[in-house]
Enzyme design. Sequence first.
Site, PDB file in Angstrom:
ATOM      1  N   ASP A   1      -5.916  -6.608  -5.623  1.00 25.37           N
ATOM      2  CA  ASP A   1      -5.732  -5.702  -6.798  1.00 25.37           C
ATOM      3  C   ASP A   1      -5.795  -6.085  -8.260  1.00 25.37           C
ATOM      4  O   ASP A   1      -6.098  -5.352  -8.950  1.00 25.37           O
ATOM      5  CB  ASP A   1      -4.362  -5.071  -6.294  1.00 25.37           C
TER       6      ASP A   1
ATOM      7  N   GLU B   1      -9.942   0.771   3.600  1.00 30.78           N
ATOM      8  CA  GLU B   1     -10.239   0.160   2.114  1.00 30.78           C
ATOM      9  C   GLU B   1      -9.931  -1.316   2.314  1.00 30.78           C
ATOM     10  O   GLU B   1     -10.840  -1.921   1.573  1.00 30.78           O
ATOM     11  CB  GLU B   1      -9.666   1.062   1.409  1.00 30.78           C
ATOM     12  N   HIS B   2      -8.818  -1.696   2.562  1.00 27.80           N
ATOM     13  CA  HIS B   2      -8.414  -3.098   2.643  1.00 27.80           C
ATOM     14  C   HIS B   2      -8.201  -3.777   3.965  1.00 27.80           C
ATOM     15  O   HIS B   2      -7.472  -2.965   4.902  1.00 27.80           O
ATOM     16  CB  HIS B   2      -7.185  -3.089   1.635  1.00 27.80           C
TER      17      HIS B   2
ATOM     18  N   GLN C   1       0.885  -1.217   0.017  1.00 29.67           N
ATOM     19  CA  GLN C   1      -0.015   0.021  -0.067  1.00 29.67           C
ATOM     20  C   GLN C   1       0.940   1.299   0.002  1.00 29.67           C
ATOM     21  O   GLN C   1       0.700   2.404  -0.822  1.00 29.67           O
ATOM     22  CB  GLN C   1      -0.944   0.189   1.424  1.00 29.67           C
TER      23      GLN C   1
ATOM     24  N   HIS D   1     -54.438  15.645  -5.924  1.00 29.22           N
ATOM     25  CA  HIS D   1     -54.209  14.481  -5.692  1.00 29.22           C
ATOM     26  C   HIS D   1     -55.261  13.682  -5.387  1.00 29.22           C
ATOM     27  O   HIS D   1     -55.548  12.512  -5.821  1.00 29.22           O
ATOM     28  CB  HIS D   1     -53.125  14.326  -4.609  1.00 29.22           C
TER      29      HIS D   1
ATOM     30  N   HIS E   1       2.169   3.014  -3.164  1.00 30.87           N
ATOM     31  CA  HIS E   1       1.297   3.871  -4.321  1.00 30.87           C
ATOM     32  C   HIS E   1       1.747   5.182  -4.165  1.00 30.87           C
ATOM     33  O   HIS E   1       1.807   5.873  -5.174  1.00 30.87           O
ATOM     34  CB  HIS E   1      -0.212   3.665  -3.585  1.00 30.87           C
TER      35      HIS E   1
END
Length: 440
Positions: free
Chosen positions: A371, A337-338, A269, A430, A272
């Site tokens: 991934d 996220e993970h 990670q 209505h 990145h």
Amino acid sequence: MSSSSNVKRLNSKDTGFRDALRSSLSLPSADDEAIDSAVVKILAAVKDKGDEAVLSFTKQFDRLNIGSISDLEIPRKDLELAYNSLSVEQKNALDIAAQRVRAYHEKQKIEAGCHSWEYEEKDGTRLGQKVTPLDRVGIYVPGGKAAYPSSVLMNAIPAKVAGVTEVIMVVPMPDGARNPLVLAAAYLAGVDRVFTIGGAQAVGALAYGTKTIPSVDKIVGPGNAYVAAAKRRVFGSVGIDMIAGPSEIVVLCDGSISPDWVAMDLFAQAEHDEQAQSILLCPDAAYIEQVQASINKLLPEMPRAKVIEASLTNRALLIQVKDMPEACEIANAIAAEHLEICAAESRKWAEQICHAGAIFMGNYTSESLGDYCAGPNHVLPTARTARFSSPLGVYDFIKRSSMIEVSEAGAQILGAVASTLARGEGLQAHARAAEMRLKK
């Protein structure tokens, strides 16, 4: 990494732990205003001047010497040529990944409520739901610091499985450098048109449309801070999948796995970018020391060592917890996220997780497999949004219409109910519309 002090340590039993954790999870926002201001100007220019603005920004930011916006479109035959140019190893890897991603999302389409349905009541009234795919979507594929063929597969394949008629892909290619794997992935995934543009100008072109680039119904895919700010701005004119922040991982570990494996998963990670976040939760203090030692040992071997080191130094956490149940509780608070569960009883602990973009169970399930080729989507909610949102999927490329067909008999019952409620709200038209269908 020369010393263990470079990776921040926290202990759940310490006073102020929750505040320290919360502070460590937040990102500095000093640049947000400047980025948003720049994005507003870019989007306004694209909306006003169309192709001319896109061409100008692409020349400026991607250093492309081009004369026409049509030069930014890659013909589909070039995508096929890129696929055919791959080595046997690359082609096989891409084929397998695409097959697995497609198979997973075809199963998801069946199981995740992505089909039309209806039922009939005793009086003949029919109610249901009609599911239809979006007409046209835009997928944004990052192309600045690295090339991401995997993102092409993850964004385009579920759209095609959903039945989207046209998929438009935008991908920045600074200095005109074409990545054959990215183009080959577009060919395999069935992308219809590809434009070599990126940044906020690409988002604006997809949202508003230009003479050359068609407007879309929804924009999906991750990007940098400018892309995220642009997606936030155009939401409403088009749909978006999510606002993606820096990548993040939490490794929930009982100490039963090699510390080298955990260190490398944290690196995966961190490489990145400098804002990515890697967190270890473990009840074993001695094991945490072993992971730090592995970090020190393995970091010099990494080609992206500088990026990894900056990420680990600025944002990584090694957290000692009381036990595995507390680790699960903290993991839910982080809503990463993970989430990797590297433990002897990984499924047991997974049952206690309710907030995570993707859960990776067992010592052999590295996040990197998700991934690229496991099958589930790698476009995941970040920055604690896993508390209320989901991975990208087939359901993001469909829409639902309610179907209502009331019988004459059903109108006698429902009309009286609607009349009473409408008059209670002061909406006389209505009420009368319902009453006119009642038998005298």
